[in-house]
Every structure is written in C-alpha cells, then in structure tokens.
Design an enzyme around this catalytic site. Structure first.
Site, PDB file in Angstrom:
ATOM      1  N   ASP A   1      12.130  98.431  39.886  1.00 61.45           N
ATOM      2  CA  ASP A   1      11.307  98.449  38.767  1.00 61.45           C
ATOM      3  C   ASP A   1      11.432  97.533  37.613  1.00 61.45           C
ATOM      4  OD1 ASP A   1      13.633  99.536  38.103  1.00 61.45           O
ATOM      5  OD2 ASP A   1      13.083 101.270  36.812  1.00 61.45           O
TER       6      ASP A   1
HETATM    7  C1  LAN Z   1      21.255 100.881  35.869  1.00 60.50           C
HETATM    8  C2  LAN Z   1      20.528 100.481  34.773  1.00 60.50           C
HETATM    9  C3  LAN Z   1      19.010 100.246  34.820  1.00 60.50           C
HETATM   10  C4  LAN Z   1      18.508 101.182  35.579  1.00 60.50           C
HETATM   11  C5  LAN Z   1      16.883 101.303  35.380  1.00 60.50           C
HETATM   12  C6  LAN Z   1      16.197  99.822  35.477  1.00 60.50           C
HETATM   13  C7  LAN Z   1      16.712 101.596  34.185  1.00 60.50           C
HETATM   14  C8  LAN Z   1      16.372 102.280  36.468  1.00 60.50           C
HETATM   15  O1  LAN Z   1      14.828 102.306  36.291  1.00 60.50           O
HETATM   16  C9  LAN Z   1      16.780 102.080  37.812  1.00 60.50           C
HETATM   17  C10 LAN Z   1      18.312 101.965  37.940  1.00 60.50           C
HETATM   18  C11 LAN Z   1      18.909 101.178  37.008  1.00 60.50           C
HETATM   19  C12 LAN Z   1      19.069  99.708  37.567  1.00 60.50           C
HETATM   20  C13 LAN Z   1      20.483 101.537  36.609  1.00 60.50           C
HETATM   21  C14 LAN Z   1      21.225 102.092  37.933  1.00 60.50           C
HETATM   22  C15 LAN Z   1      22.790 102.543  37.491  1.00 60.50           C
HETATM   23  C16 LAN Z   1      23.513 101.599  36.742  1.00 60.50           C
HETATM   24  C17 LAN Z   1      23.356 100.257  37.232  1.00 60.50           C
HETATM   25  C18 LAN Z   1      22.597 101.566  35.483  1.00 60.50           C
HETATM   26  C19 LAN Z   1      22.597 102.769  34.684  1.00 60.50           C
HETATM   27  C20 LAN Z   1      23.362 100.795  34.571  1.00 60.50           C
HETATM   28  C21 LAN Z   1      24.956 101.302  34.914  1.00 60.50           C
HETATM   29  C22 LAN Z   1      24.732 101.971  36.031  1.00 60.50           C
HETATM   30  C23 LAN Z   1      26.020 101.853  37.260  1.00 60.50           C
HETATM   31  C24 LAN Z   1      26.113 102.728  38.442  1.00 60.50           C
HETATM   32  C25 LAN Z   1      27.409 102.306  36.337  1.00 60.50           C
HETATM   33  C26 LAN Z   1      28.513 102.085  37.051  1.00 60.50           C
HETATM   34  C27 LAN Z   1      28.987 103.604  37.403  1.00 60.50           C
HETATM   35  C28 LAN Z   1      29.266 103.891  38.828  1.00 60.50           C
HETATM   36  C29 LAN Z   1      28.924 105.502  38.934  1.00 60.50           C
HETATM   37  C30 LAN Z   1      29.197 103.035  39.735  1.00 60.50           C
END
Ligand code: LAN
Length: 746
Positions: free
Chosen positions: A475
């Site tokens: 996305d």
């Molecule tokens: C994110 C941030 C952005 C988010 C969006 C683009 C908003 C979403 O539409 C798709 C998923 C995504 C890319 C996403 C996935 C999970 C992330 C990377 C995070 C929320 C930012 C931090 C998180 C990550 C998994 C944190 C570390 C923790 C663990 C459990 C490994």
C-alpha cells in the site's frame, strides 16, 4: 504555540535524504559527524533535562512532538505567498481560512528534502531491546541520550508502578519488567521509590517468570532468566525444504526477521556474564529465590495481564518435540543451522544498509553481529551507527521509534490531502518538495541476495520509510503512486517520474495481489492460515503470514483505478480483473454492521473510510445494487457512531477487542476519517457532515495545528504506535474535500 524550553533547544534533528538523527548540541548539520556524539554532560544539564522534559501522562500518554515542531517552526521559513481566496459564503470562508492556516502551519514542518519528520514511538518493548544490545556489547549511549531515555521511561510509568506494552496500555509483566531492567541498565538506583514500586508491582503479579516469550528471550540474554525456561526456537527449521508451509520463508517478513536473529542467540545461548547488577536484578524482579526456580516449568507460564493469544494444541505438541530435540541435537547440524542464520541476517543487514526491517531486528541483529564478528568489526560499527536512526526526542524524553520513520507514507498522504482541492496549489513549493522526495524514495534496485533470501520483487516500489531501508510495501507503493499521479494530474509542476517508472510501480502492485483478491503488506500470503496456530508470541495476533487487509487492498484498488484513468491502455484487461477481484475482497471483508476492521490504525473509522473509498471510485467494476447496499450500510454505521458533539472517537481497545469502542471524547483523527468516508459516499445526511466539519474547525488551534489526542496507529491487534502527522494530514484532507464539494466561490 509550544514554548521551547532551554534544553529542548540543545537537541537538533539532523536529516539527510529522509534519514533522521537527533544530535545533542551539534556543531554542524552533518549527520555522520554526530552519530555517536558524546558531548560533555554536566550535572547542571542533567537537572535542566529533568526540569524541561516533565510530562504528564495522565492528561494523554501521547506526546505532541513539541520539541521537533517548535524547532521546525522557528527555523524553517514559510514559502506561502499569502494568497487568500475569498468567498461570499461565511461557511466556505471559514473552511478556506482553516485550510490555509492548517496547510501553512504543517508546511513549516517539512524538511529541506521534502518529508515530514515526526514521532513514531508508542510501543514500550523496543527501547529495552536496544538498551540490552548496548549493554551486552558494552557500547553505551552517550550520557545525554541515557538521561533522556531514563526520563522517557519514568514519564510513562503508571501510578501503580507498572508499565504497559505501549504508552496507552494498562500495565503488563512484559512492559513493567522490560522498563524496570532498562532503567537499571541506565543507572537508576533500585532504592529509587519509583523503581521500588515497580519491583513491588512485578512481585505482586507473580514475578518475571511470567513474562511473555519475547521477554523471556531478552532476560535470557541478560542472564536474568535461564535459556532452559524458553521454548526451543529450533534453529534447524531453517534448513527444512522451502516448500513446507512451516519453513520460515513463508512467514510474515517481520516475524521471520525477528525469529531469525533470536534463533541465532538461542542456538549460541548468548548470555551476559554475571555481575553485580545482574545478581541484584535477580532479586529485584522475581517473587521467589532465583536459584530455586524450576525453569522448564516456566516455558509456558505467562502472566494473565499479558496474555492476548493462547498456545494452540499443535504448538504445544511442537514445543514438546523441539524441546526434546534440544537435548539430543547433533552438533554438526546445529552448526550448519547457525551458519545459515548468520548468512541470512548478514544479507538483511546489507539489503537495508544496517537499518534492518524494523526495531526489534535492529537490536537483535546488532547482538548477533557483535557475537559473530566482534565489537571492532566494521559490520558491528555500522549497526551501532544505525541505532541513532531509531531514536526520537519529544517532550516526554527519548524513545525508540517503531521504524526508522514514516517518511514516504506521510509525504504521500500529505500530497494527496493537499491536492484534494485547488487550495493546495497555494503551496506549490511544498508540493514540489514532496514530489521530489517521492521521486527519491522509489526503490529502483534489488540487492544481489534478493531472491536467495525470499524477497518479493521490488523494483518500482515505494517503502514506508526510506528507499535505503529497502523494504517495499504494497500500500505504500499504491500511496506513492497515487501521490505521484495527483501531482502529474495537477499539470503545473515539473515532473520527473517517467511513464516507465509508473508502469514499474503498477507491475509491483499487480504482483502483490493475493489469491483471495486482497492485498497484503510486504509479501504475498505464502502459507495457509492454519500456520497461525504456531504463533508463539502470546502478545500479538495474526503474525505468522502476511494476510490481505482492507486498507492495503483499497489503496491498491484506488491506485489501479487512477492508472486506468491516466494510462487506459496499460495492461488493460489484467488491471480490470485485478480491480474487480480487489473489490470483491473488500465487499467480503465488510462486517454485518456495515463497518470494516482496521488492522493498522484505530480502527473501524479508518478502515471504513478505506472500504468506502474503493467502492465509490470502483463504480464501474462492481454490481450497482451491491455497491449501493454496501455504501448505505457503511454510512449508516458511521452515522450511528457520531457523538453528540458532532464528532467521532475510538480508543485503542477497538483494535484489541475488535469491537467499536467509543472514546470518552471525540477525536480529531477519527472525525476526519469518518468525514472523508461520508463525503466520498455522498452520504445523504448533510447535517452530520456539516456538524463534523464545524467541529474540526472549532478544534483547530490558533497556529493552525490540531491538538494531539489518543494514539492512532496499531500493529498485530495489540500494540499501538504513534502517527504524529495524522492530526494534521487528515483534518486537512477532510476539509479540502469539503471545500472541493461545497465551495461557493466568487
Ligand atoms: C507498519 C507501519 C506501516 C504499516 C502500513 C503501511 C500503515 C500498513 O498499511 C501496512 C503495514 C505497515 C507497513 C506496518 C507493518 C508492521 C510494522 C512494521 C508497522 C506498524 C511499523 C512497526 C511494525 C513492526 C512489526 C514493529 C516491530 C514489532 C514486531 C512485532 C516485530
């Protein structure tokens, strides 16, 4: 406007092509010169920090990014020329005034290279991981950083002595033990009344034996827990054939790349040697005598306050087998596994220029690199330099960000929000800079080891943060492309993103569509959903595979629809089919009550806006009656949640409980999402829209900002994350849409 306090001013955000590093009293703007800036730090400065970074989490645990914002406003000039359209209609005029004020304020926060830096904190289990890495590798942060971290951790302590897993959550064992240990690593005294209270909380709730498995991992590394009390991570699993669904290459990339370095640490039983601090901590965090603990019995013991997911019977069986295997493991096979693990984690280091895919891998990969290559190795030094990319200073202290930033994502949204009406064109320099940033962030190369380590193609994609971080997101590609097209469509800007590059982005979006018609986050769903039964995390749900999500699917469908408009001949039939299947998926995701559940922000208002947007724009690709029924239901849902003041407001509990949970007061960000949805669907209830818009205007601050309210982001259902720009982007977007639809111009 936020008043800058004296020591706030000593911290400066340095940026370079999206990279963000806070430096203390920097003598230049050169990021590299300030990566390990050990400026002298006096007792007086320490006192000033403690005075200036006081924070009342009772008012709201989400800080408002005041340090960064006050600085940016003071230092960045504005390029706004003062042009101010007039309308005969007072209501339209009020919207114009608010929009100009809002865009003007927000534009001052834009960096020279075109992005909006911002606070991306929220989770409380990240900084402890980094501090543990710094402790075990004997690579301490400079004193000024350490003091700021201490301040942050104390600022987020609850009155009962505990900490949550994230800043808004109720205290848990995971949150409390991790912050407690971090504060001790940072030099806080166990006699400190705040720590005594925390120690009491831990003991009263059963002690650190009940910490969830990720905590058990960190404590084992610190020699505060026995590796034998940790379910085996079965490192040999990485040598399985790839076609087996349980092969880690089929997992969600974040899960894969957290369990990868964890498995290395486990295989090597990496453990800090006993010392006075460790011996003392063993007394401070356990309810019983450390020496008397039966470790094997603690493997599955998790404090009630922490449990979110429970172990399935298959996982229990698997643990039985892998824990048994651990006793008879052939050494040669273990060696082969650890060699593979290292090779893989080194590949991720290189692919991401040592940023790694996220904050957890960042910390654990650093430990593995230190262990395998040594403290003086160039690779370890590169890791340490990147620790600073994850640190953020706000009025509540220094925190670890959930990613190396949300750069591309915020720029793409802002661009689309500003161009939602021609009022955005009053800020051409802002749009130009944003466009340039988007141009710079498109990923145009793959690393040599790309295919070998299971990466999805990425040439032409956009990431969530920066191109050098190097992880494409479906996305984010869609939003990057959408913003690009919006700028191209405006027709008045110098454009540099070629048709070829646009088509590459389209190909990436197409390549990301799952078999069920929806779009995932970083990679296709590579294994069946039953793999979730092996989720060992206890605190996160749906982490085993990359699922299709409403938000991601809507963003991709909308981007493809825009492509149809501007490039009607490009992969015409293939795109038609993709859109149709995408819409079918979105329709299926709609709940009985008309809402959609949001996996990445709070919550139903967010995803319902996305659901509506796709259905509205995809008019020609879906049965008209079905579409209308879905839209009516969605609007009814939103209208049913409007609060008496005309606003909308959800709490984070909507995400964890998966039930719409009304906040005590309406929230600007939820309001904006609901209004965007209702306006897109041309909801018949004009009064509802009007009262929502009036409230957005009322809630705007004099300087054009909106107040920071509840936390807006989430991941894995149960952990919240801050999006500090949302309070500006979405009100601007909703107001701009209102202006576009209703403006009575002269
Ligand atoms: C994110 C941030 C952005 C988010 C969006 C683009 C908003 C979403 O539409 C798709 C998923 C995504 C890319 C996403 C996935 C999970 C992330 C990377 C995070 C929320 C930012 C931090 C998180 C990550 C998994 C944190 C570390 C923790 C663990 C459990 C490994």
């Amino acid at each position: 406007m936020a008043q800058q306090k004296s020591s706030w001013n000593q911290w400066k955000l340095l940026t370079k092509n999206g990279r963000q590093v806070w430096a203390y009293k920097p003598s230049s703007k050169d990021i590299d010169a300030h990566l390990d800036n050990s400026a002298d730090f006096s007792e007086q400065e320490r006192l000033a920090f403690n005075n200036d970074f006081t924070f009342d989490r009772g008012a709201t645990p989400s800080s408002a990014d005041k340090v960064f914002r006050a600085q940016a406003v003071a230092e960045n000039g504005s390029t706004y020329k003062g042009e101010h359209p007039q309308s005969d209609d007072p209501q339209t005029q009020a919207v114009i005034d608010s929009l100009i004020k809002g865009m003007h304020y927000f534009s001052q926060l834009q960096s020279e290279e075109g992005h909006w830096a911002g606070d991306y904190g929220g989770p409380l289990f990240l900084l402890p991981g980094l501090l543990i890495a710094s402790y075990i590798t004997e690579t301490p942060f400079p004193d000024a950083h350490r003091e700021m971290m201490k301040i942050y951790l104390f600022n987020h302590q609850h009155a009962d002595g505990g900490w949550g897993m994230h800043i808004e959550g109720q205290p848990t064992m995971f949150g409390t033990v991790m912050q407690y240990v971090s504060l001790r690593i940072l030099g806080a005294s166990k006699e400190d009344p705040r720590l005594q209270k925390a120690s009491q909380w831990i003991k009263e709730n059963g002690g650190a034996t009940g910490i969830p498995s990720w905590g058990k991992f960190y404590l084992s590394v610190l020699n505060l827990y026995d590796w034998n009390g940790f379910n085996s991570l079965f490192p040999e699993m990485w040598l399985f054939p790839k076609w087996l669904p349980v092969h880690p290459s089929n997992y969600w990339c974040h899960t894969r790349l957290v369990y990868l370095p964890m498995a290395y640490c486990y295989a090597e039983r990496i453990t800090v040697p006993e010392n006075a601090l460790i011996l003392s901590l063993r007394e401070e965090i356990y309810a019983e005598d450390f020496a008397s603990i039966d470790w094997a019995k603690q493997r599955d013991y998790v404090c009630e306050k922490d449990c979110y997911t429970t172990q399935s019977p298959i996982l229990k069986w698997m643990n039985l087998f892998t824990n048994g295997y651990e006793k008879v493991r052939p050494q040669w096979l273990r060696k082969k596994s650890t060699e593979y693990l290292l090779k893989y984690l080194q590949a991720d280091d290189l692919q991401t220029d040592y940023l790694n895919i996220g904050p957890v891998s960042k910390a654990i990969n650093s430990i593995c690199t230190w262990h395998s290559e040594g403290k003086e190795s160039p690779a370890f030094k590169k890791h340490v330099a990147r620790w600073y990319d994850y640190l953020w200073v706000a009025e509540d202290g220094m925190k670890m960000s959930g990613y190396n930033g949300s750069q591309l994502w915020d720029v793409a949204f802002t661009t689309r929000a500003m161009l939602a009406s021609d009022l955005g064109l009053l800020f051409p320099e802002v749009i130009n800079k944003s466009y340039q940033f988007i141009d710079n962030m498109q990923i145009m190369a793959e690393h040599e080891s790309h295919a070998e380590f299971f990466r999805h193609p990425m040439i032409g994609s956009w990431p969530f943060s920066t191109a050098e971080q190097g992880w494409p997101v479906a996305d984010c590609t869609a939003e990057g492309l959408g913003a690009t097209l919006a700028v191209h469509k405006a027709g008045i800007f110098k454009t540099t993103i070629s048709d070829e590059r646009i088509k590459l982005a389209v190909d990436i979006i197409l390549s990301y569509q799952n078999k069920n018609g929806g779009w995932p986050t970083y990679e296709l769903s590579r294994a069946p959903e039953w793999l979730e039964k092996l989720n060992p995390s206890e605190v996160f749900a749906d982490i085993m595979i990359d699922y299709s999500w409403t938000e991601c699917s809507s963003a991709c469908v909308v981007a493809l629809l825009e492509i149809k408009e501007l490039y009607p001949d490009y992969k015409d039939l293939q795109i038609d089919t993709a859109i149709k299947r995408g819409l079918q998926f979105i329709v299926k995701q709609q709940k009985q009550d008309g809402s959609w559940y949001g996996g990445w922000a709070v919550c139903f208002t967010y995803a319902t806006w996305f659901g509506i947007e796709a259905l509205v724009q995809g008019k020609e690709y879906i049965d008209a009656d079905l579409r209308q029924t879905c839209l009516d239901k969605a609007c009814d849902f939103l209208l049913s949640k409007q609060m008496p003041d005309g606003g909308w407001g959800e709490t984070y509990e909507s995400c964890a409980k998966m039930v719409y949970t009304q906040a005590a007061a309406s929230q600007v960000v939820n309001k904006a999402w609901a209004l965007l949805g209702l306006q897109a669907a041309s909801a018949s209830s004009k009064d509802a829209i009007q009262s929502g818009i009036d409230l957005l205007l009322q809630r705007q601050l004099d300087n054009g900002d909106w107040a920071q309210e509840n936390i807006s982001g989430v991941f894995n259902y149960n952990c919240m994350i801050t999006y500090s720009s949302y309070r500006n982007i979405f009100p601007i977007w909703a107001l701009n849409r209102y202006y576009q639809d209703n403006a009575i111009k002269i």
